[in-house]
Design a protein around this motif. Structure first.
Motif, PDB file in Angstrom:
ATOM      1  N   GLU A  27      -0.963   5.519   9.874  1.00  0.00           N
ATOM      2  CA  GLU A  27      -0.308   4.234   9.641  1.00  0.00           C
ATOM      3  C   GLU A  27       0.601   3.866  10.813  1.00  0.00           C
ATOM      4  N   LEU A  28       1.293   4.868  11.373  1.00  0.00           N
ATOM      5  CA  LEU A  28       2.142   4.621  12.536  1.00  0.00           C
ATOM      6  C   LEU A  28       1.291   4.253  13.750  1.00  0.00           C
ATOM      7  N   LEU A  62       1.795   0.913  15.968  1.00  0.00           N
ATOM      8  CA  LEU A  62       2.115   0.956  17.397  1.00  0.00           C
ATOM      9  C   LEU A  62       1.040   0.270  18.234  1.00  0.00           C
ATOM     10  N   LYS A  63      -0.202   0.348  17.777  1.00  0.00           N
ATOM     11  CA  LYS A  63      -1.300  -0.333  18.472  1.00  0.00           C
ATOM     12  C   LYS A  63      -1.030  -1.837  18.521  1.00  0.00           C
ATOM     13  N   ASN A  64      -0.367  -2.355  17.478  1.00  0.00           N
ATOM     14  CA  ASN A  64      -0.024  -3.778  17.412  1.00  0.00           C
ATOM     15  C   ASN A  64       1.389  -4.058  17.916  1.00  0.00           C
ATOM     16  N   LYS A  65       1.989  -3.047  18.581  1.00  0.00           N
ATOM     17  CA  LYS A  65       3.339  -3.179  19.148  1.00  0.00           C
ATOM     18  C   LYS A  65       4.384  -3.548  18.093  1.00  0.00           C
ATOM     19  N   GLN A  66       4.258  -2.884  16.940  1.00  0.00           N
ATOM     20  CA  GLN A  66       5.171  -3.096  15.830  1.00  0.00           C
ATOM     21  C   GLN A  66       5.713  -1.748  15.359  1.00  0.00           C
ATOM     22  N   PRO A  67       6.947  -1.715  14.861  1.00  0.00           N
ATOM     23  CA  PRO A  67       7.396  -0.496  14.175  1.00  0.00           C
ATOM     24  C   PRO A  67       6.719  -0.437  12.804  1.00  0.00           C
ATOM     25  N   LEU A  68       6.570   0.756  12.269  1.00  0.00           N
ATOM     26  CA  LEU A  68       6.048   0.926  10.916  1.00  0.00           C
ATOM     27  C   LEU A  68       7.225   0.824   9.958  1.00  0.00           C
ATOM     28  N   ILE A  69       7.137  -0.091   8.995  1.00  0.00           N
ATOM     29  CA  ILE A  69       8.173  -0.201   7.964  1.00  0.00           C
ATOM     30  C   ILE A  69       7.720   0.642   6.786  1.00  0.00           C
ATOM     31  N   PRO A 125       0.831  -1.204   0.000  1.00  0.00           N
ATOM     32  CA  PRO A 125       0.000   0.000   0.000  1.00  0.00           C
ATOM     33  C   PRO A 125       0.869   1.258   0.000  1.00  0.00           C
ATOM     34  N   ALA A 126       0.448   2.238  -0.767  1.00  0.00           N
ATOM     35  CA  ALA A 126       1.157   3.520  -0.800  1.00  0.00           C
ATOM     36  C   ALA A 126       0.864   4.282   0.488  1.00  0.00           C
ATOM     37  N   ALA A 127       1.880   4.923   1.032  1.00  0.00           N
ATOM     38  CA  ALA A 127       1.686   5.742   2.227  1.00  0.00           C
ATOM     39  C   ALA A 127       0.745   6.893   1.898  1.00  0.00           C
ATOM     40  N   GLN A 128      -0.234   7.108   2.780  1.00  0.00           N
ATOM     41  CA  GLN A 128      -1.174   8.208   2.599  1.00  0.00           C
ATOM     42  C   GLN A 128      -1.181   9.140   3.800  1.00  0.00           C
ATOM     43  N   SER A 129      -1.180   8.547   5.002  1.00  0.00           N
ATOM     44  CA  SER A 129      -1.167   9.317   6.239  1.00  0.00           C
ATOM     45  C   SER A 129      -0.230   8.616   7.222  1.00  0.00           C
ATOM     46  N   LEU A 130       1.011   9.075   7.290  1.00  0.00           N
ATOM     47  CA  LEU A 130       1.983   8.419   8.157  1.00  0.00           C
ATOM     48  C   LEU A 130       1.553   8.423   9.627  1.00  0.00           C
ATOM     49  N   PRO A 131       0.915   9.493  10.143  1.00  0.00           N
ATOM     50  CA  PRO A 131       0.468   9.417  11.545  1.00  0.00           C
ATOM     51  C   PRO A 131      -0.543   8.284  11.775  1.00  0.00           C
ATOM     52  N   PRO A 136       2.929  -4.146   9.569  1.00  0.00           N
ATOM     53  CA  PRO A 136       2.595  -2.829   9.007  1.00  0.00           C
ATOM     54  C   PRO A 136       3.706  -2.289   8.098  1.00  0.00           C
ATOM     55  N   ILE A 137       3.421  -2.283   6.799  1.00  0.00           N
ATOM     56  CA  ILE A 137       4.392  -1.829   5.795  1.00  0.00           C
ATOM     57  C   ILE A 137       3.663  -0.944   4.795  1.00  0.00           C
ATOM     58  N   VAL A 138       4.260   0.204   4.493  1.00  0.00           N
ATOM     59  CA  VAL A 138       3.756   1.070   3.423  1.00  0.00           C
ATOM     60  C   VAL A 138       4.918   1.422   2.513  1.00  0.00           C
TER      61      VAL A 138
END
Length: 169
Positions: free
Chosen positions: A54-55, A59-66, A46-52, A94-96
């Motif tokens: 997506e992040l 974080l809700k899933n205790k993962q870094p955003l790639i 998926p293309a990044a649209q809203s980094l806040p 979570p990857i964008v």
């Protein structure tokens, strides 16, 4: 153009073989195109649209955003997506993707409207593929993966960065 059956015996065995090969190849083209299209579709992110946003989901899933910084036509980007990132994303990581030299709008981590290309310049990314690992506040929480790695090592390096990113959260 069909070859009339009465002319077929007049062809030399070599020409007959060549014509059969050409016919079989032309018949297979639509199937090959469909297989290639399905492979391409399977290797998208998926293309990044809203980094806040997506992040926040990451974080809700205790993962870094790639965030994968890619370039249209980059063979190494396609390989990384196909072999590692797309399967990870489908499994819930979570990857964008941010496309270098693309003016697609995106909200940066501060909520400011910018473009994919401008983000790559802000992040000082000059090589593709580059993977960035973001945590709270849009800060990088693991070392970037820049460029192509040997295929046997890409997965282990990626998993190592993910583990560092999770520990930093």
């Amino acid at each position: 153009m069909a070859i009339h059956s009465s002319l077929f015996p007049l062809l030399t065995p070599r020409r007959r073989e060549w014509l059969l090969w050409v016919g079989a190849s032309l018949t297979a083209l639509p199937v090959m195109a469909q297989v290639q299209a399905s492979r391409s579709a399977a290797a998208t992110l998926p293309a990044a649209q809203s980094l806040p946003d997506e992040l926040a989901r990451a974080l809700k899933n205790k993962q870094p955003l790639i965030v994968m910084v890619s370039l249209d036509g980059c063979v190494f980007c396609r390989q990384a997506r196909q072999s590692h990132l797309s399967p990870m994303q489908k499994a819930g990581t979570p990857i964008v993707q941010v496309d270098m030299r693309n003016n697609q709008p995106v909200l940066d981590f501060a909520g400011k409207l910018t473009t994919h290309d401008e983000l790559t310049r802000q992040w000082k990314v000059s090589i593709t593929p580059t993977l960035l690992f973001f945590g709270p506040g849009g800060k990088e929480v693991a070392e970037r993966m820049e460029g192509a790695y040997l295929p046997d090592f890409y997965g282990p390096y990626l998993e190592e960065r993910m583990a560092r990113g999770r520990r930093a959260l």
